[in-house]
Motif scaffolding. Structure first.
Motif, mmCIF file in Angstrom:
data_model
loop_
_atom_site.group_PDB
_atom_site.id
_atom_site.type_symbol
_atom_site.label_atom_id
_atom_site.label_comp_id
_atom_site.label_asym_id
_atom_site.label_seq_id
_atom_site.Cartn_x
_atom_site.Cartn_y
_atom_site.Cartn_z
ATOM 1 N N GLU A 1 0.838 -1.198 -0.003
ATOM 2 C CA GLU A 1 -0.127 0.049 -0.081
ATOM 3 C C GLU A 1 0.762 1.191 0.152
ATOM 4 O OE1 GLU A 1 -3.169 2.295 -0.312
ATOM 5 O OE2 GLU A 1 -3.244 0.158 -0.407
ATOM 6 N N LEU A 2 1.915 1.269 0.933
ATOM 7 C CA LEU A 2 2.722 2.509 0.692
ATOM 8 C C LEU A 2 3.529 2.610 -0.685
ATOM 9 C CD1 LEU A 2 4.505 4.679 2.165
ATOM 10 C CD2 LEU A 2 6.122 2.849 2.952
ATOM 11 N N MET A 3 4.098 1.403 -1.050
ATOM 12 C CA MET A 3 4.825 1.735 -2.465
ATOM 13 C C MET A 3 3.533 2.181 -3.353
ATOM 14 S SD MET A 3 7.514 -1.563 -2.314
ATOM 15 C CE MET A 3 6.349 -2.668 -3.422
ATOM 16 N N SER A 4 2.550 1.509 -3.335
ATOM 17 C CA SER A 4 1.246 2.127 -4.271
ATOM 18 C C SER A 4 1.234 3.462 -4.226
ATOM 19 C CB SER A 4 0.292 1.338 -4.369
ATOM 20 O OG SER A 4 -0.825 1.675 -5.173
ATOM 21 N N ALA A 5 0.880 3.996 -2.826
ATOM 22 C CA ALA A 5 0.609 5.281 -2.864
ATOM 23 C C ALA A 5 1.742 6.209 -3.053
ATOM 24 C CB ALA A 5 0.133 5.705 -1.318
ATOM 25 N N TRP A 6 2.961 5.860 -2.643
ATOM 26 C CA TRP A 6 4.045 6.678 -3.341
ATOM 27 C C TRP A 6 4.133 6.799 -4.736
ATOM 28 C CZ3 TRP A 6 9.201 5.745 -0.478
ATOM 29 C CH2 TRP A 6 10.333 6.671 -0.683
ATOM 30 N N TRP A 7 3.966 5.768 -5.562
ATOM 31 C CA TRP A 7 4.249 5.658 -6.843
ATOM 32 C C TRP A 7 3.123 6.614 -7.511
ATOM 33 C CZ3 TRP A 7 7.347 4.673 -10.682
ATOM 34 C CH2 TRP A 7 6.938 4.509 -11.730
ATOM 35 N N ALA B 1 1.672 9.053 -6.248
ATOM 36 C CA ALA B 1 1.714 10.584 -5.680
ATOM 37 C C ALA B 1 2.775 10.942 -6.551
ATOM 38 C CB ALA B 1 1.980 10.652 -4.247
ATOM 39 N N THR B 2 4.020 10.433 -6.836
ATOM 40 C CA THR B 2 5.255 11.102 -7.571
ATOM 41 C C THR B 2 4.847 11.034 -9.136
ATOM 42 O OG1 THR B 2 6.072 8.782 -7.803
ATOM 43 C CG2 THR B 2 7.052 10.369 -5.948
ATOM 44 N N GLN B 3 3.897 10.070 -9.552
ATOM 45 C CA GLN B 3 3.391 10.034 -11.117
ATOM 46 C C GLN B 3 2.566 11.212 -11.217
ATOM 47 O OE1 GLN B 3 5.101 8.430 -13.406
ATOM 48 N NE2 GLN B 3 6.196 7.965 -11.624
ATOM 49 N N ALA B 4 1.708 11.617 -10.127
ATOM 50 C CA ALA B 4 0.837 12.746 -10.304
ATOM 51 C C ALA B 4 1.248 13.914 -10.174
ATOM 52 C CB ALA B 4 -0.309 12.528 -9.135
ATOM 53 N N MET B 5 2.371 14.284 -9.295
ATOM 54 C CA MET B 5 3.352 15.207 -9.180
ATOM 55 C C MET B 5 4.009 15.463 -10.692
ATOM 56 S SD MET B 5 4.673 15.917 -5.340
ATOM 57 C CE MET B 5 5.447 17.419 -6.201
ATOM 58 N N LYS B 6 4.687 14.458 -11.173
ATOM 59 C CA LYS B 6 5.359 14.676 -12.303
ATOM 60 C C LYS B 6 4.470 15.235 -13.688
ATOM 61 C CE LYS B 6 8.778 11.161 -11.829
ATOM 62 N NZ LYS B 6 9.395 9.849 -12.216
#
Length: 155
Positions: free
Chosen positions: A3-9, A11-16
């Motif tokens: 869940e952490l890895m999925s959320a992190w991914w 968030a970073t993709q949305a920011m990019k």
């Protein structure tokens, strides 16, 4: 962890997707240019230091530096202590763009975190710092880690 890895991914993709076009549109910078300018400002004023700090290849750093020089955001100067080395310095225009880009980045993050209490934002920042420190200290494995064989189904 998943869940952490999925959320992190996510968030970073949305920011990019959101931040990269905004930086290009509002400041004429790619994200890697912003990161390089920040590194130079904070003391990574040699190409090799930028490579190490940003984990970019020398050829990528060379292209970024060339673009920043052409854009008038940094200058190359011979090192006073060693004329074989070139130091990188922000120009006044580079300082202005970096300051304006940071304001844009802060506004984006503030909007994204606006619903969270300040204590939660500070705790999140501490967790990110700890992850960065931990990842920096841990050597990456040179060989894949073997996974145990799955257990047989129990009747």
């Amino acid at each position: 962890m998943t869940e952490l890895m999925s959320a992190w991914w996510a968030a970073t993709q949305a920011m990019k997707r959101h931040v990269a076009p905004m930086l290009a549109r509002e400041h004429g910078l790619e994200f890697k240019d912003f990161v390089a300018l920040s590194a130079i400002e904070s003391g990574a004023n040699y190409p090799g230091l930028i490579c190490g700090r940003l984990t970019m290849t020398p050829s990528t750093v060379s292209r970024v530096i060339d673009d920043l020089v052409k854009g008038g955001l940094i200058v190359r100067r011979l090192d006073d202590a060693d004329s074989r080395r070139v130091q990188l310095h922000l120009t006044p225009a580079g300082e202005d763009v970096l300051r304006a880009t940071r304001q844009t980045m802060h506004a984006v993050l503030q909007r994204g975190l606006s619903g969270l209490p300040e204590a939660q934002v500070l705790a999140f920042a501490q967790v990110l710092r700890q992850l960065g420190t931990t990842f920096h200290q841990v050597d990456a494995p040179t060989e894949p880690t073997p996974h145990p064989a799955p257990e047989a189904d129990q009747p």
